[in-house]
Design a protein around this motif. Structure first.
Motif, PDB file in Angstrom:
ATOM      1  N   GLN A  76      69.328  -4.185-100.332  1.00 13.53           N
ATOM      2  CA  GLN A  76      70.552  -3.944-101.074  1.00 13.53           C
ATOM      3  C   GLN A  76      71.060  -5.226-101.730  1.00 13.53           C
ATOM      4  N   HIS A 115      75.434  -1.695-103.808  1.00  9.60           N
ATOM      5  CA  HIS A 115      76.644  -1.054-103.271  1.00  9.60           C
ATOM      6  C   HIS A 115      77.890  -1.819-103.672  1.00  9.60           C
ATOM      7  N   GLN A 163      75.638   3.096-104.289  1.00  8.64           N
ATOM      8  CA  GLN A 163      76.310   3.437-103.039  1.00  8.64           C
ATOM      9  C   GLN A 163      77.730   2.909-103.056  1.00  8.64           C
ATOM     10  N   THR A 210      79.763   6.556 -98.359  1.00  6.41           N
ATOM     11  CA  THR A 210      79.599   5.939 -97.041  1.00  6.41           C
ATOM     12  C   THR A 210      80.852   6.178 -96.220  1.00  6.41           C
TER      13      THR A 210
END
Length: 781
Positions: A76, A115, A163, A210
């Motif tokens: 990520q 993210h 994300q 999330t």
């Protein structure tokens, strides 16, 4: 509950993740389990200063540059747009460079998943800032929250973000906790339905939601951040876990983030019973579990359950945390050493890697030349104008703000009379745009670390909005005091301005910040629920002058307001209503907007009455055997309107309901006033006798019902018996036979219509396939 770290099994039909896993070296596997937080201003190429995560400066590991860190790949990229004030085009160019390097310079060429924080909108410079979660709860409108989240997701997906670290599903248990402003409310069903709507909206745009913070974080000791949690297993099961269950099973959430908390001495980051037993074995969750920032290292440095980073990494991985965020301090060399030494079977690593690869496959990140294509898309987007605050998003923000303002008290001064000649607009939050936004807005999360940087958004203040709303009145503004200092030097000027005015609008409340840099937000807990600083003293000084006072509160938590409710002409509550919030507040004051928000949290009587929840058993109520009255001054679900609603004709379709069945409750709501408005019809239930103590009342369902003057509608609640489930003496999740008292009310303590149903048949053991949601229909009459 199974906690055995068994070999991985593929959960999808795509063969690529398993085939790719079989080709990977240990180093390439571990690279997929970590993030990289470069922490740089991409435009200025300078390091950022100041913590925007707990203990960031002490926990952030140095690295020898992107190419070295990511030589074996990268799971990520952390907050490319949300770490510093980055022009969207510059962030896109930087992201394109990173994805292109991963495609060209690593053996497998797998792109990184990107993210960002997105609790009140994408936490990036110039992006729309929506109302904070307590405002979502106050609106009681899941459809609008879903629309908001879809808009947020569209912005994120357009930037190449995969994300989002939201929503927060912690149920408020103590108003002293600084992170109340990140929570939807104190009722698990409200939190679950609103949070699930957010998940659906965000993921409809292709962005993985999330869930935060799994689980128990909000029940921390004394309302202190990162404090121990002493919740029993029944409180965990019946209050704190249900919103997560709903978001996983009904919302299809793709990711979960662990709580920092320790529950009864066991840190959640190392609790296989929760992260694997509940989440995966019981609920069938197949997504990824990501670590809250630095929480794996905290097993060593804060909790003391691990002697070093390697042991911490092993505990977290075995428990079920797949990805270390924000960067790799434990899941790289320390974890590699555990595997090489034989202390940890490599198939435990494989289990996590397979989940990551399956998620990347779902996002298109395992397609041929995915890294190059991601880079090309980012480059192309950077070449065109990028608007992160489009008019349609501001319109959604305005609608949600308008629906969330709660009128707590009004002696008739509101709406302000059309002939109002002179208005004193006072208080520290009257002319401050940041006062409208929460801790996880970019304005309050990142910009304070970059003094001199412009806000980047057009955010009218309450003063600005009142000037537009009251063009014929003379507005006099005096700040009077600060949010959180003891400076009283502005009192006299403010009192004089009020004395010369027809009405004084005092705008008080919080300043959102991080780790003590504000009065609300992460790490900004309080041991008193009085307004911060000298604000109460200031308001009382204005009141002493005799001019009618309208107190407007822009806060992240509820405060003790019994004194204000007794003395002020009106009190209006807005929970960080976002960049369009000032217009909503001013519209309520003028009467252009009919207030329809309802309290998602109880308004406390005192700090000493905390922790408090309306979901208390009989022993939690006021009692003659104690001198402490815990009853709130305004209850959960309370809110006034400029029109009048009546409720009548309660109908229950059957008197006896199987414990595995369902029943319908219908009532009629009518707008008896002379202006349009929206009522929030609330259905509550109470077990009369149960095998364990139960709340005196609990929200079963709700409906937001807009009505024109004189109009009426039937509200039909289709209630599954599972809404009355509990964990019995054996800790089995069951629906027990017995009588259930029902009422429709205007709050949790104000019943209007009463009814009874009897649950009959054997004790029903709840299954995850049982319906959790009350289906609601509104039928115009």
């Amino acid at each position: 509950m199974s906690t055995d770290p068994s070999p991985p099994a593929t959960t999808g039909s795509d063969p690529r993740p398993a085939a790719l896993l079989a080709r990977m070296t240990l180093e390439e596997k571990l690279a997929q389990l970590v993030g990289l937080w470069e922490g740089r201003d991409h435009a200025a190429d300078t390091d950022t200063d100041g913590d925007v995560a707990p203990m960031q400066d002490s926990m952030q590991a140095d690295h020898a540059g992107f190419d070295t860190f990511a030589r074996d790949g990268l799971g990520q990229l952390t907050r490319v747009f949300g770490t510093a004030p980055v022009e969207p085009a510059d962030g896109l160019t930087h992201l394109a460079d990173r994805q292109r390097r991963l495609g060209a310079s690593t053996r497998l060429g797998i792109p990184a998943l990107v993210h960002e924080e997105c609790l009140t909108g994408l936490a990036a410079w110039r992006a729309t800032t929506f109302p904070a979660p307590p405002s979502w709860g106050a609106a009681f409108d899941p459809d609008l929250v879903e629309e908001m989240a879809a808009a947020i997701g569209t912005t994120m997906a357009g930037l190449g973000v995969h994300q989002g670290l939201a929503p927060v599903l912690d149920v408020v248990r103590d108003a002293r906790w600084g992170r109340v402003e990140e929570c939807i409310g104190e009722d698990p069903y409200l939190v679950g339905t609103i949070g699930t709507a957010y998940v659906r909206g965000l993921q409809s745009a292709g962005v993985v939601a999330t869930l935060k913070h799994f689980v128990g974080y909000s029940a921390s000791q004394s309302g202190r951040n990162l404090a121990p949690v002493h919740a029993g297993p029944r409180e965990l099961a019946d209050v704190l876990l249900p919103p997560f269950e709903m978001a996983v099973l009904d919302g299809g959430a793709g990711s979960v983030m662990n709580s920092y908390a320790e529950v009864d001495g066991l840190p959640v980051a190392a609790d296989a019973g929760l992260l694997t037993g509940v989440l995966r074995d019981r609920w069938g969750f197949t997504g990824t579990v990501v670590a809250d920032y630095f929480s794996i290292a905290f097993l060593h440095t804060l909790h003391g359950t691990a002697g070093d980073l390697g042991a911490a990494a092993e505990q977290a991985l075995v428990a079920g945390i797949d990805v270390e965020l924000p960067t790799g301090t434990a899941y790289l060399e320390p974890l590699a050493d555990r595997v090489r030494s034989g202390a940890l079977p490599e198939h435990v690593v494989d289990r996590a890697v397979l989940r990551v690869l399956e998620q990347k496959a779902h996002l298109g990140l395992l397609d041929d030349d995915a890294a190059a294509r991601a880079a090309d898309r980012a480059t192309a987007r950077a070449a065109a104008p990028v608007d992160l605050d489009p008019p349609e998003h501001r319109a959604i923000a305005a609608r949600l703000a308008e629906q969330s303002v709660v009128l707590l008290h009004d002696d008739g001064v509101l709406p302000l009379a059309p002939g109002t000649r002179r208005i004193a607009v006072l208080g520290p939050n009257a002319d401050d745009p940041a006062a409208l936004m929460g801790c996880y807005s970019f304005a309050n999360h990142v910009l304070p670390q970059h003094p001199g940087t412009e806000l980047g958004l057009d955010v009218p203040t309450v003063l600005d909005a009142l000037r537009r709303e009251q063009p014929d009145a003379e507005l006099v503004h005096v700040r009077g005091c600060d949010v959180d200092t003891s400076d009283r030097s502005g009192f006299d000027a403010a009192v004089r301005a009020a004395a010369d005015s027809d009405v004084a609008v005092v705008v008080a409340g919080d300043r959102a910040g991080l780790f003590g840099r504000g009065t609300s937000g992460e790490g900004c807990d309080t041991d008193t629920l009085e307004l911060p600083g000298v604000q109460r003293e200031f308001v009382e000084a204005v009141l002493d002058g005799g001019t009618p006072v309208v107190l407007v509160l822009l806060t992240g938590r509820p405060y003790v307001l019994d004194w204000a409710l007794a003395r002020c002409a009106a009190v209006v509550q807005a929970f960080f209503p976002g960049q369009e919030g000032a217009g909503a507040v001013a519209g309520v004051l003028s009467g252009r907007i009919n207030p329809s928000g309802r309290l998602p949290v109880s308004l406390p009587r005192s700090a000493g009455a905390q922790p408090y929840s309306y979901l208390h058993p009989r022993l939690g109520a006021a009692s003659p055997v104690t001198a402490i009255d815990t009853a709130p001054v305004r209850p959960f679900g309370f809110g006034l309107s400029y029109t009048r609603f009546s409720h009548s004709d309660l109908r229950i379709d059957r008197a006896r309901v199987p414990t595995d069945g369902a029943f319908t409750v219908t009532c009629r709501v009518r707008n008896d006033g002379d202006r349009a408005g929206a009522d929030v019809v609330q259905l509550y239930g109470t077990d009369t006798v149960a095998s364990v103590t139960r709340p005196q009342r609990a929200l079963l369902g709700y409906a937001r019902v807009p009505l024109e003057p004189g109009a009426a509608a039937d509200v039909v609640f289709d209630v599954p018996a599972r809404r009355l489930a509990l964990h019995d003496r054996r800790m089995c999740h069951v629906v027990e036979p017995g009588a259930v008292e029902l009422f429709v009310g205007t709050s949790c303590t104000d019943p209007v219509l009463h009814g009874v149903v009897e649950l009959v048949g054997p004790v029903h053991e709840v299954r995850v396939t049982d319906r959790r949601i009350v289906e609601v229909r509104v039928v115009p009459c």
